[in-house]
Design a protein around this motif. Structure first.
Motif, mmCIF file in Angstrom:
data_model
loop_
_atom_site.group_PDB
_atom_site.id
_atom_site.type_symbol
_atom_site.label_atom_id
_atom_site.label_comp_id
_atom_site.label_asym_id
_atom_site.label_seq_id
_atom_site.Cartn_x
_atom_site.Cartn_y
_atom_site.Cartn_z
ATOM 1 N N TYR A 141 46.450 24.882 42.598
ATOM 2 C CA TYR A 141 47.308 25.217 41.701
ATOM 3 C C TYR A 141 48.581 24.364 41.628
ATOM 4 C CZ TYR A 141 51.220 27.495 39.072
ATOM 5 O OH TYR A 141 52.077 27.850 38.450
ATOM 6 N N GLY A 142 48.989 23.784 42.689
ATOM 7 C CA GLY A 142 49.778 22.162 43.098
ATOM 8 C C GLY A 142 49.581 21.674 41.944
ATOM 9 N N VAL A 143 48.388 20.664 42.415
ATOM 10 C CA VAL A 143 47.328 20.074 41.504
ATOM 11 C C VAL A 143 47.670 20.100 39.975
ATOM 12 C CG1 VAL A 143 45.201 17.637 41.508
ATOM 13 C CG2 VAL A 143 46.746 18.746 44.139
ATOM 14 N N LEU A 144 46.545 20.874 39.373
ATOM 15 C CA LEU A 144 46.235 20.955 38.171
ATOM 16 C C LEU A 144 46.938 22.282 37.281
ATOM 17 C CD1 LEU A 144 42.159 20.987 39.086
ATOM 18 C CD2 LEU A 144 44.126 19.578 37.097
ATOM 19 N N LYS A 145 47.435 22.963 38.294
ATOM 20 C CA LYS A 145 48.306 24.051 37.307
ATOM 21 C C LYS A 145 47.676 25.422 36.717
ATOM 22 C CE LYS A 145 52.250 22.998 38.488
ATOM 23 N NZ LYS A 145 52.026 21.441 39.252
ATOM 24 N N LEU A 146 46.388 25.158 37.699
ATOM 25 C CA LEU A 146 45.660 26.361 37.138
ATOM 26 C C LEU A 146 44.825 27.279 38.924
ATOM 27 C CD1 LEU A 146 42.370 27.483 36.178
ATOM 28 C CD2 LEU A 146 41.416 25.349 37.279
ATOM 29 N N ILE A 147 44.692 28.807 38.450
ATOM 30 C CA ILE A 147 44.493 29.515 38.699
ATOM 31 C C ILE A 147 43.003 29.417 39.285
ATOM 32 C CG2 ILE A 147 44.804 31.810 40.000
ATOM 33 C CD1 ILE A 147 47.447 30.484 39.551
ATOM 34 N N ASN A 148 42.900 29.330 40.985
ATOM 35 C CA ASN A 148 40.299 29.512 40.567
ATOM 36 C C ASN A 148 40.300 30.683 41.294
ATOM 37 O OD1 ASN A 148 38.359 28.174 40.909
ATOM 38 N ND2 ASN A 148 38.822 27.249 42.801
ATOM 39 N N PHE A 149 40.132 31.149 40.276
ATOM 40 C CA PHE A 149 39.366 32.308 40.356
ATOM 41 C C PHE A 149 38.312 32.859 41.147
ATOM 42 C CE2 PHE A 149 43.360 34.409 38.384
ATOM 43 C CZ PHE A 149 43.767 35.645 38.794
ATOM 44 N N ALA A 150 37.433 31.653 41.101
ATOM 45 C CA ALA A 150 36.113 31.470 41.121
ATOM 46 C C ALA A 150 36.283 30.559 43.560
ATOM 47 C CB ALA A 150 35.059 30.023 41.374
ATOM 48 N N HIS A 151 37.550 31.124 43.425
ATOM 49 C CA HIS A 151 37.530 30.530 44.997
ATOM 50 C C HIS A 151 37.221 31.178 45.578
ATOM 51 C CE1 HIS A 151 39.442 28.149 48.240
ATOM 52 N NE2 HIS A 151 39.958 28.916 48.563
ATOM 53 N N SER A 152 37.180 32.618 45.629
ATOM 54 C CA SER A 152 36.249 33.964 46.476
ATOM 55 C C SER A 152 35.178 33.862 46.780
ATOM 56 C CB SER A 152 37.411 35.607 45.576
ATOM 57 O OG SER A 152 36.681 35.608 44.564
ATOM 58 N N GLU A 153 35.008 33.205 45.687
ATOM 59 C CA GLU A 153 33.293 33.045 45.943
ATOM 60 C C GLU A 153 32.782 32.128 46.871
ATOM 61 O OE1 GLU A 153 32.921 36.530 44.212
ATOM 62 O OE2 GLU A 153 34.161 34.796 42.915
ATOM 63 N N ILE A 154 33.624 30.508 46.494
ATOM 64 C CA ILE A 154 33.312 30.136 47.816
ATOM 65 C C ILE A 154 33.388 30.486 49.065
ATOM 66 C CG2 ILE A 154 34.603 27.680 48.840
ATOM 67 C CD1 ILE A 154 33.297 27.769 45.623
ATOM 68 N N PHE A 155 34.662 30.940 49.288
ATOM 69 C CA PHE A 155 34.618 31.713 50.702
ATOM 70 C C PHE A 155 33.103 32.938 50.877
ATOM 71 C CE2 PHE A 155 35.595 35.902 52.367
ATOM 72 C CZ PHE A 155 35.819 35.830 53.890
ATOM 73 N N MET A 156 33.204 33.340 50.384
ATOM 74 C CA MET A 156 31.961 34.141 49.880
ATOM 75 C C MET A 156 30.301 33.297 50.712
ATOM 76 S SD MET A 156 28.333 35.467 48.646
ATOM 77 C CE MET A 156 29.290 34.675 46.581
ATOM 78 N N ILE A 157 30.612 32.427 49.604
ATOM 79 C CA ILE A 157 29.044 31.384 50.112
ATOM 80 C C ILE A 157 29.751 30.732 52.151
ATOM 81 C CG2 ILE A 157 28.834 29.039 49.720
ATOM 82 C CD1 ILE A 157 29.220 29.219 46.211
ATOM 83 N N GLY A 158 31.234 30.352 52.263
ATOM 84 C CA GLY A 158 30.732 29.691 53.524
ATOM 85 C C GLY A 158 30.123 30.951 54.795
ATOM 86 N N THR A 159 30.764 32.544 54.305
ATOM 87 C CA THR A 159 29.703 34.012 55.750
ATOM 88 C C THR A 159 28.433 33.296 54.858
ATOM 89 O OG1 THR A 159 30.034 35.264 53.094
ATOM 90 C CG2 THR A 159 32.264 35.116 54.584
ATOM 91 N N PHE A 160 27.862 32.931 53.627
ATOM 92 C CA PHE A 160 26.109 33.585 53.929
ATOM 93 C C PHE A 160 26.186 31.879 54.622
ATOM 94 C CE2 PHE A 160 26.307 36.060 50.970
ATOM 95 C CZ PHE A 160 25.622 37.188 51.345
ATOM 96 N N ALA A 161 26.824 30.753 54.687
ATOM 97 C CA ALA A 161 26.321 29.601 55.406
ATOM 98 C C ALA A 161 26.743 29.828 57.059
ATOM 99 C CB ALA A 161 26.844 28.011 54.690
ATOM 100 N N ALA A 162 27.253 30.324 57.160
ATOM 101 C CA ALA A 162 27.404 31.057 58.617
ATOM 102 C C ALA A 162 26.456 31.783 59.400
ATOM 103 C CB ALA A 162 28.872 31.011 58.547
ATOM 104 N N LEU A 163 26.379 33.178 58.154
ATOM 105 C CA LEU A 163 24.962 33.588 59.047
ATOM 106 C C LEU A 163 24.094 33.179 58.523
ATOM 107 C CD1 LEU A 163 24.582 36.764 59.478
ATOM 108 C CD2 LEU A 163 23.873 37.065 57.246
#
Length: 311
Positions: A33-55
């Motif tokens: 948001y600070g750089v693009l003034k965009l709310i990246n609502f797909a960021h929650s799935e970026i987090f989800m992908i990280g949980t699977f990578a750790a698993l």
């Protein structure tokens, strides 16, 4: 209220633990948001992908039970590296595929927002089809033992790990943005993109770095989430992502330190409220905070955007 008095320290410790995870995920929202003034609502799935990578890393290492000593440190570091790499890589791909073409064509922010929502549903459904929609258990990485007590609160080793790791990562990222040349490029782009280009700043590189850093923070949060909650799911990031967005707004979206303050504050409010009204009200409390902040103080607690931060 009596329940809160009797469970004050326990609620505080749990609130700081969960709030630390919110804060790390909130970093991605606030950076973009600070750089693009965009709310990246797909960021929650970026987090989800990280949980699977750790698993998957734990499965690849054949971890089936608690580790100790150097083995535990090694497993945690490998999980952290894998989750951060997967989340940051996914965030970079997302930027290249879903956002950059729109930005190059001068599309409206609404178009980018719709693209973000579409990307969120796409990633969620892909993982649901591939890995199912039920909760998937993590193998226990570390034996969860009490280190010490504060009043009625039990400080476990996994809770302390989550809070300390989040604080260290937040400090490192804050110093990176404040002190390094790349960080100055991020702040310059956030403040005035046109002038930044004239000064030789590569906007595409800055945007890519922003998504990379935000994704890495989400990957770190995913690892801490897996260690603490020991579950994942294709929709695991949905509610948590909205709460992290609430934390970013609460602290002052576009403000790195505000993400930390907002995350910790939201975690405490949520757990204090659960002590009074019951755990079933946690989500209601969090979303009430979001509405309240937007109505009463939309600039957040700190109210200072990334565009005004100084080294």
């Amino acid at each position: 209220m009596d329940h809160l008095v009797h469970q004050f320290w326990s609620s505080t410790i749990d609130g700081l633990t969960v709030g630390s995870i919110y804060a790390l995920v909130a970093l991605g929202y606030t950076l973009v948001y600070g750089v693009l003034k965009l709310i990246n609502f797909a960021h929650s799935e970026i987090f989800m992908i990280g949980t699977f990578a750790a698993l998957f890393t734990l499965h690849g290492l054949n971890v089936t039970g608690p580790q100790t000593g150097l083995a535990l440190v090694g497993v945690l570091l490998l999980c952290l590296a894998a989750a951060m790499a997967a989340s940051s890589g996914a965030a970079v791909i997302l930027e290249r595929v879903a956002y950059r073409p729109l930005r190059k064509r001068g599309a409206s922010r609404l178009a980018a927002l719709i693209s973000a929502i579409g990307a969120s549903f796409f990633l969620r459904e892909v993982f649901g089809i591939r890995y199912g929609r039920d909760l998937i258990a993590f193998p226990r990485v570390m034996a969860k033992s009490s280190l010490f007590r504060i009043g009625d609160g039990n400080v476990r080793n996994d809770k302390l790990l989550v809070v300390v790791a989040a604080l260290v990562l937040m400090v490192v990222l804050d110093r990176f943005v404040a002190r390094t040349r790349l960080g100055r490029g991020i702040r310059a782009t956030a403040q005035d993109p046109e002038t930044a280009v004239l000064m030789g700043v590569n906007i595409d590189r800055v945007v890519l770095l922003t998504f990379l850093l935000g994704g890495a923070a989400a990957g770190a949060a995913a690892t801490m989430f897996g260690v603490f909650f020991e579950v994942t799911q294709n929709i695991i990031g949905f509610v948590l992502g909205i709460k992290a967005f609430t934390a970013a707004v609460l602290g002052g979206i576009g403000n790195l330190r505000g993400a930390l303050l907002g995350g910790l504050t939201l975690g405490l409010i949520e757990n204090y409220g659960a002590s009074i009204w019951g755990s079933q009200w946690k989500d209601v409390i969090a979303f009430t905070v979001l509405v309240g902040v937007l109505l009463l103080r939309p600039t957040g607690l700190l109210g200072e955007a990334l565009t005004r931060e100084r080294a």
